[in-house]
Design a protein around this motif. Structure first.
Motif, PDB file in Angstrom:
ATOM      1  N   GLU A  75      16.601 -37.164   3.503  1.00 39.34           N
ATOM      2  CA  GLU A  75      14.879 -36.468   3.189  1.00 39.34           C
ATOM      3  C   GLU A  75      14.557 -35.632   2.620  1.00 39.34           C
ATOM      4  N   GLU A  76      15.524 -34.842   1.564  1.00 41.21           N
ATOM      5  CA  GLU A  76      15.017 -33.529   0.337  1.00 41.21           C
ATOM      6  C   GLU A  76      14.252 -34.252  -1.256  1.00 41.21           C
ATOM      7  N   TYR A  77      15.298 -35.717  -0.939  1.00 39.06           N
ATOM      8  CA  TYR A  77      15.341 -35.899  -2.180  1.00 39.06           C
ATOM      9  C   TYR A  77      13.997 -37.380  -1.963  1.00 39.06           C
ATOM     10  N   LEU A  78      14.116 -37.157  -1.252  1.00 38.05           N
ATOM     11  CA  LEU A  78      12.134 -38.552  -0.821  1.00 38.05           C
ATOM     12  C   LEU A  78      11.569 -37.058  -1.697  1.00 38.05           C
ATOM     13  N   ASP A  79      11.470 -36.431  -0.882  1.00 40.14           N
ATOM     14  CA  ASP A  79      10.474 -35.243  -0.894  1.00 40.14           C
ATOM     15  C   ASP A  79      10.109 -34.990  -2.633  1.00 40.14           C
ATOM     16  N   TYR A  80      11.267 -34.821  -3.230  1.00 40.30           N
ATOM     17  CA  TYR A  80      11.270 -34.708  -4.372  1.00 40.30           C
ATOM     18  C   TYR A  80      10.407 -35.691  -5.243  1.00 40.30           C
ATOM     19  N   ILE A  81      11.163 -37.404  -4.664  1.00 37.49           N
ATOM     20  CA  ILE A  81      10.702 -37.988  -5.186  1.00 37.49           C
ATOM     21  C   ILE A  81       8.538 -38.076  -5.483  1.00 37.49           C
ATOM     22  N   ASP A  82       8.564 -37.596  -3.910  1.00 43.16           N
ATOM     23  CA  ASP A  82       7.503 -37.760  -3.532  1.00 43.16           C
ATOM     24  C   ASP A  82       6.555 -36.994  -4.233  1.00 43.16           C
ATOM     25  N   ARG A  83       7.198 -35.441  -4.691  1.00 44.72           N
ATOM     26  CA  ARG A  83       6.459 -34.850  -5.642  1.00 44.72           C
ATOM     27  C   ARG A  83       6.338 -34.823  -7.118  1.00 44.72           C
ATOM     28  N   GLN A 143       5.113 -37.438  -7.881  1.00 48.43           N
ATOM     29  CA  GLN A 143       4.216 -38.557  -8.141  1.00 48.43           C
ATOM     30  C   GLN A 143       3.304 -37.789  -7.379  1.00 48.43           C
ATOM     31  N   GLY A 144       3.139 -36.570  -6.936  1.00 52.50           N
ATOM     32  CA  GLY A 144       2.314 -35.333  -7.134  1.00 52.50           C
ATOM     33  C   GLY A 144       1.511 -35.501  -5.570  1.00 52.50           C
ATOM     34  N   ALA A 145       2.739 -35.491  -4.763  1.00 52.48           N
ATOM     35  CA  ALA A 145       2.207 -36.080  -3.462  1.00 52.48           C
ATOM     36  C   ALA A 145       3.998 -34.936  -2.813  1.00 52.48           C
ATOM     37  N   GLY A 146       3.880 -35.303  -1.471  1.00 52.18           N
ATOM     38  CA  GLY A 146       4.977 -34.608  -0.863  1.00 52.18           C
ATOM     39  C   GLY A 146       5.044 -33.912   0.090  1.00 52.18           C
ATOM     40  N   ASP A 147       5.496 -33.108   1.340  1.00 53.12           N
ATOM     41  CA  ASP A 147       5.401 -31.923   2.311  1.00 53.12           C
ATOM     42  C   ASP A 147       5.410 -31.285   1.452  1.00 53.12           C
ATOM     43  N   CYS A 189       6.736 -27.822   3.127  1.00 58.58           N
ATOM     44  CA  CYS A 189       8.372 -27.021   2.789  1.00 58.58           C
ATOM     45  C   CYS A 189       7.364 -26.414   1.450  1.00 58.58           C
ATOM     46  N   TYR A 190       6.702 -25.270   1.718  1.00 60.11           N
ATOM     47  CA  TYR A 190       6.668 -24.797  -0.003  1.00 60.11           C
ATOM     48  C   TYR A 190       7.531 -23.621  -0.418  1.00 60.11           C
ATOM     49  N   TRP A 191       8.987 -24.072   0.610  1.00 64.03           N
ATOM     50  CA  TRP A 191      10.532 -24.072  -0.362  1.00 64.03           C
ATOM     51  C   TRP A 191      10.673 -24.523  -1.381  1.00 64.03           C
ATOM     52  N   HIS A 192       9.789 -26.014  -0.931  1.00 64.88           N
ATOM     53  CA  HIS A 192      10.367 -27.312  -1.990  1.00 64.88           C
ATOM     54  C   HIS A 192       9.551 -26.174  -3.757  1.00 64.88           C
ATOM     55  N   ASN A 193       9.630 -25.306  -4.010  1.00 70.72           N
ATOM     56  CA  ASN A 193       9.109 -25.214  -5.249  1.00 70.72           C
ATOM     57  C   ASN A 193       9.306 -25.642  -6.518  1.00 70.72           C
ATOM     58  N   GLU A 194       8.520 -24.901  -7.508  1.00 78.31           N
ATOM     59  CA  GLU A 194       9.212 -25.762  -8.818  1.00 78.31           C
ATOM     60  C   GLU A 194      10.591 -25.221  -9.061  1.00 78.31           C
TER      61      GLU A 194
END
Length: 141
Positions: free
Chosen positions: A80-88, A90-94, A97-102
């Protein structure tokens, strides 16, 4: 005088023994190098990212990763984290999950770069040569 000749050690035999011992040491080093690479990078029973044990029953995680088209053997959380990384990327993402920062993005990017460099190493002509040499010499004694 015959007794003295019996006590002489053949230099040829001694040299052969030394060469065999050296060859065994080199082979052991080669086997250890291959073992480390595969033990550390290709264990089917652990998540490649976090190292969590993926046992037979929860190997649904591997199926889950394949279904989501994740190219690594991840536990569900890392998938799930990997998929969120890929989404981010591409300019999207969850966004919840504010901790998925730079810094998190950088960490994932570096982890993926590391995996790529390990794959390149495994495909290098020198590593392939090492595998071929070990195949030719047979199993370790």
């Amino acid at each position: 005088m015959g007794q003295k000749l019996a006590n002489i050690i053949s230099f040829k035999n001694k040299k052969n023994l030394a060469e065999e011992k050296e060859a065994a040491i080199i082979k052991k080093r080669k086997v250890e190098a291959v073992r480390r690479v595969f033990q550390c990078t290709h264990c089917a029973f652990k998540c490649e990212k976090c190292g969590t044990q993926i046992d037979g029953e929860s190997s649904d995680a591997a199926e889950y990763s394949r279904k989501l088209n994740v190219p690594y053997n991840f536990c569900e959380e890392c998938s799930e984290e990997y998929l969120d990384y890929i989404d981010r990327l591409q300019g999207a993402g969850d966004r919840d999950c504010y901790w998925h920062n730079e810094a998190w993005m950088v960490a994932w990017g570096k982890w993926i770069d590391y995996q790529s460099s390990v794959d390149q190493y495994l495909k290098s002509k020198e590593f392939i040569q090492l595998l071929n040499e070990l195949k030719q010499t047979g199993p370790e004694k």
